[in-house]
Design a protein around this motif. Structure first.
Motif, PDB file in Angstrom:
ATOM      1  N   ASP A 178      18.439  -1.877   4.791  1.00  0.00           N
ATOM      2  CA  ASP A 178      17.398  -0.800   4.746  1.00  0.00           C
ATOM      3  C   ASP A 178      16.115  -1.346   4.162  1.00  0.00           C
ATOM      4  N   VAL A 186      12.410  -1.383   5.896  1.00  0.00           N
ATOM      5  CA  VAL A 186      11.232  -0.710   5.316  1.00  0.00           C
ATOM      6  C   VAL A 186      10.090  -1.692   5.199  1.00  0.00           C
ATOM      7  N   HIS A 209       5.730   7.204   4.369  1.00  0.00           N
ATOM      8  CA  HIS A 209       6.656   6.060   4.428  1.00  0.00           C
ATOM      9  C   HIS A 209       7.939   6.385   3.682  1.00  0.00           C
TER      10      HIS A 209
END
Length: 829
Positions: A23, A27, A7
């Protein structure tokens, strides 16, 4: 999604801006998507949250709470949207429930009534079904039994074939079971058992057939001599029959069955042969071939069985290997085989029986043995046979046994040649055996000749009547016109051994001829063999016997003279021996390659040896008389008569030479022969006597001789000269015989006359009176005489008077001694 998925790290919280918030949302969105969708353990995803940034889990929890609140709002909206429809559906279901309960009661009642009505039908239908199942099972059983019965019948047939040892048929039955019957019912256990037993049965059949083959091989090993004996007997009868046919072919037509080696018969027209009655009775038995005595069925069965089993190569290899071993055993001879002909016969019978069986196997089977294999086996056997025969025949010392061996080899070779085997090397071996046969014959005839010579009286053959004369002439080719004119009784010049030797030589030729029979050789070759063997008999055996006879101590001069006469007649008979061989072989002696008999040289050599022995024995006898001489070398005067030993010697010589004069002289050849021998013997005796007397005078052990002894010696020499002049043997011309004593005569005259001046003056002159006196001889004798004179003077004690009266003679002797020494030194230099 993979649990090991990596990840993206969470962004830095303190420096968040607008882009950073985007971002961060992306995520966390991915993380929530994984948490909502992945069924795998969430350890990896959760670990990435707590490991990326400090306090990241706080942000995650905030975002998670926000996410949960969003989902709750969406659920609430959806429930509000569908709530009214749900209420309506519940209301309708409540209305239908009463109707459903009524319907359920009706269905239950109907089912009860239907069950009651169908209970009996159900009972009847079960029975029908059970009967139908039984009927179907029975039909299936019959059908299956119909498939199994042929299998069982074939298996029962197989057992019967095995019990009756019909193994080849049993293998065919097995093949049918495996390929046709068992596949139809393979699912049954008993068929599986059958199928499992078939390989074992095949192995049992192989073992049984191999055991039968081993028994067969053992049987033919034991009975091969009987097979070989039958084959060789048939071959011998075949050859005898053909010989009889050939002899009577010129007489007329004939009929008689000809039994061949393979048992087939052929008929010839109008044959009449005088066979023995026993042979006629046995004709039916002999019509069977030798190989018919053997039951080859075990070989055939075993071959077919292994061929069916696909293992023919193994069988062929085993059979050939075992037969090679048996061949080596058959070829091993017994240690004492050479002692009797039966030993050789058993040896040949076993070998013939072995190869008769192999020849039959070669032609009766396809490929069990090949021509190349039998040829290889035969070549190996032939080399061994030849080596064995060479070794054992060399032990044979009986010519009859060697001859029987030769006949066996011929029959052996003819038998195997009839079966197609090459036997040329065996016939070549017969030439070596022939040499051995000749050697044994020569040894046998050596004993025969020795016995003849020992029993001979070495006297002319007395003939009392004409029948006796014809008997002798019939045995020996003797022709003499003068003897034939004489009245009976009369004497033939040779002794009894001559006709006996001649007859034995002919017997030897006959014996040698026996070996040449049935060798398939031309008359020229047989003639050559006979002449060569006869030459060996004459030049080696007879010559050796004659030489040994001549050297024997008990053979006297009379016997030696008779031996000379005998050898002359045997030499003359050689041409009759050549005619004898020519009549046997029908080969003209004028043929280019015809060997001549060497009897002439043999008998000439024997005659020369006998003559030499005569001279030797005469000289030995003279030496014996000389050894009896007992001269008194110091005697003052001679006795006035010759010595006794010398007179005895001269009388002996006279009586001895009378033997020569009494020999038959009615035949010119005999007379010239006896006269020549007598003259040579007489001259040799006189020369030897003269030499012995001279050596007696010059003996180194004799130191001194008186003049009286010289005078006595002179009287003895005079008697020798008188004997020579009395012509003891006729035929000498003039004083030829007296010249044997000329050396002694001149030497003694020189001393008796004391004519030294003449000797010294004429020395070296051809006309010298003392030409035969050697200076060394004269010096030796003179010194001995001088010492004798001095010794005599001392004994008489008149040496002073001797010196006074014979001073001149002493000076003369000393002068002569000096001159003689100078002559001797001059000769030596």
């Amino acid at each position: 999604m993979d649990s090991k998925r990596v990840h993206a790290p969470l962004p830095d919280l303190p420096t968040q801006g607008k882009n950073d918030n985007e971002d961060e949302e992306k995520v966390f969105g991915n993380i929530f998507a994984e948490l909502e969708s992945v069924d795998l353990p969430l350890g990896t995803t959760m670990r990435s949250i707590y490991d990326d940034q400090p306090n990241a889990h706080v942000r995650f929890m905030e975002k998670l709470d926000a996410r949960i609140r969003n989902h709750d709002r969406e659920i609430e909206k959806m429930c509000n949207f569908h709530h009214q429809g749900f209420v309506d559906a519940i209301t309708e279901l409540l209305k239908v429930r009463n109707d459903a309960e009524k319907l359920m009661g009706q269905v239950t009642d109907t089912n009860r009534r239907l069950q009651e009505a169908g209970r009996e039908v159900t009972a009847q239908s079960g029975e029908v079904i059970r009967c139908r199942i039984q009927q179907r099972n029975m039909a299936t059983t019959v059908e299956k039994l119909q498939l199994c019965i042929p299998v069982l019948e074939m298996y029962s047939k197989l057992k019967e074939q095995l019990d009756s040892k019909r193994h080849y048929a049993a293998l065919k039955t097995m093949e049918q079971l495996e390929k046709i019957y068992i596949p139809r019912v393979r699912q049954y256990r008993f068929c599986q058992i059958m199928a499992e037993n078939l390989p074992r049965l095949r192995e049992e059949i192989k073992e049984i057939s191999m055991s039968d083959l081993k028994d067969f091989l053992e049987s033919i090993r034991k009975h091969s001599d009987k097979v070989g004996e039958t084959a060789m007997r048939q071959a011998q009868q075949h050859r005898t029959f053909n010989s009889a046919v050939a002899k009577q072919a010129s007489v007329g037509h004939y009929t008689k069955p000809l039994y061949s080696l393979n048992g087939q018969t052929h008929t010839h027209n109008s044959l009449q042969i005088d066979d023995d009655a026993e042979d006629e009775d046995d004709a039916d038995e002999e019509i069977l071939a030798a190989q018919d005595l053997v039951d080859f069925s075990p070989v055939y069965r075993c071959l077919h069985i292994y061929a069916v089993l696909g293992d023919r190569e193994t069988f062929e290899s085993y059979y050939r290997k075992q037969r090679k071993k048996q061949a080596r055993l058959v070829l091993q001879p017994q240690a004492n085989m050479h002692e009797t002909v039966e030993g050789y016969r058993r040896y040949f019978n076993q070998i013939v029986g072995f190869f008769v069986v192999e020849d039959h196997i070669l032609h009766a089977t396809q490929g069990l043995v090949t021509k190349a294999f039998t040829d290889e086996l035969w070549n190996m056997a032939l080399s061994k046979i030849i080596a064995v025969l060479r070794t054992h025949s060399s032990y044979c010392e009986d010519p009859d046994l060697v001859l029987e061996l030769k006949n066996l080899i011929v029959i052996f070779a003819d038998t195997l040649q009839g079966f197609g085997f090459s036997v040329n090397r065996l016939f070549d071996l017969l030439f070596e055996v022939r040499d051995q046969y000749n050697e044994t014959l020569l040894k046998k005839w050596t004993l025969v000749f020795r016995e003849i010579f020992e029993l001979d009286n070495y006297s002319p053959i007395p003939v009392e009547t004409e029948d006796e004369y014809k008997l002798v002439v019939g045995r020996f080719p003797f022709h003499d016109a003068e003897i034939e004119k004489q009245d009976f009784p009369k004497k033939l010049p040779m002794s009894q051994s001559v006709p006996q030797i001649y007859m034995q030589v002919k017997e030897f030729i006959y014996a040698s001829l026996k070996f040449s029979e049935s060798l398939h050789r031309s008359s020229t070759e047989i003639d050559d063999m006979l002449r060569k063997s006869t030459n060996l008999l004459l030049t080696r055996t007879l010559s050796s016997c004659l030489q040994n006879l001549i050297k024997k101590p008990h053979i006297g001069l009379t016997e030696l003279v008779q031996i000379i006469i005998n050898t002359t007649h045997l030499e003359q008979a050689c041409r009759y021996l050549e005619e004898f061989i020519t009549n046997i072989t029908n080969v003209s002696p004028e043929t280019v390659h015809t060997t001549r008999l060497y009897g002439l040289s043999t008998f000439k050599d024997a005659r020369h040896a006998a003559e030499g022995e005569i001279y030797t024995k005469l000289n030995q006898k003279i030496d014996e008389f000389i050894q009896l001489a007992d001269y008194e070398w110091s005697m003052a005067e001679s006795d006035g008569r010759a010595s006794g030993y010398l007179m005895d010697l001269i009388n002996f010589l006279r009586s001895t030479f009378q033997v020569f004069t009494h020999l038959p002289n009615n035949n010119n050849d005999h007379a010239s022969m006896s006269g020549k021998v007598a003259q040579t013997a007489c001259m040799s005796a006189c020369k030897h006597l003269s030499t012995s007397l001279m050596q007696m005078l010059l003996d180194t052990e004799l130191k001194q001789i008186s003049m009286g002894a010289v005078q006595q010696f002179n009287l003895d020499v005079i008697q020798c000269e008188l004997f020579a002049s009395s012509e003891p043997v006729p035929g000498f011309q003039g004083d030829t015989l007296q010249l044997a004593f000329i050396d002694l005569r001149q030497l003694l005259d020189l001393f008796m006359v004391w004519d030294w001046s003449t000797y010294l003056a004429d020395y070296g002159q051809p006309t010298s009176k003392y030409l035969r006196v050697n200076p060394a001889t004269a010096l030796t004798l003179l010194e001995k005489v001088y010492r004798g004179m001095k010794d005599t003077s001392k004994k008489n004690n008149i040496f002073s008077q001797f010196r006074k009266n014979d001073r001149d003679k002493q000076k003369l002797i000393e002068t002569v001694v000096k001159q003689l020494r100078s002559l001797v030194n001059g000769m030596s230099s």
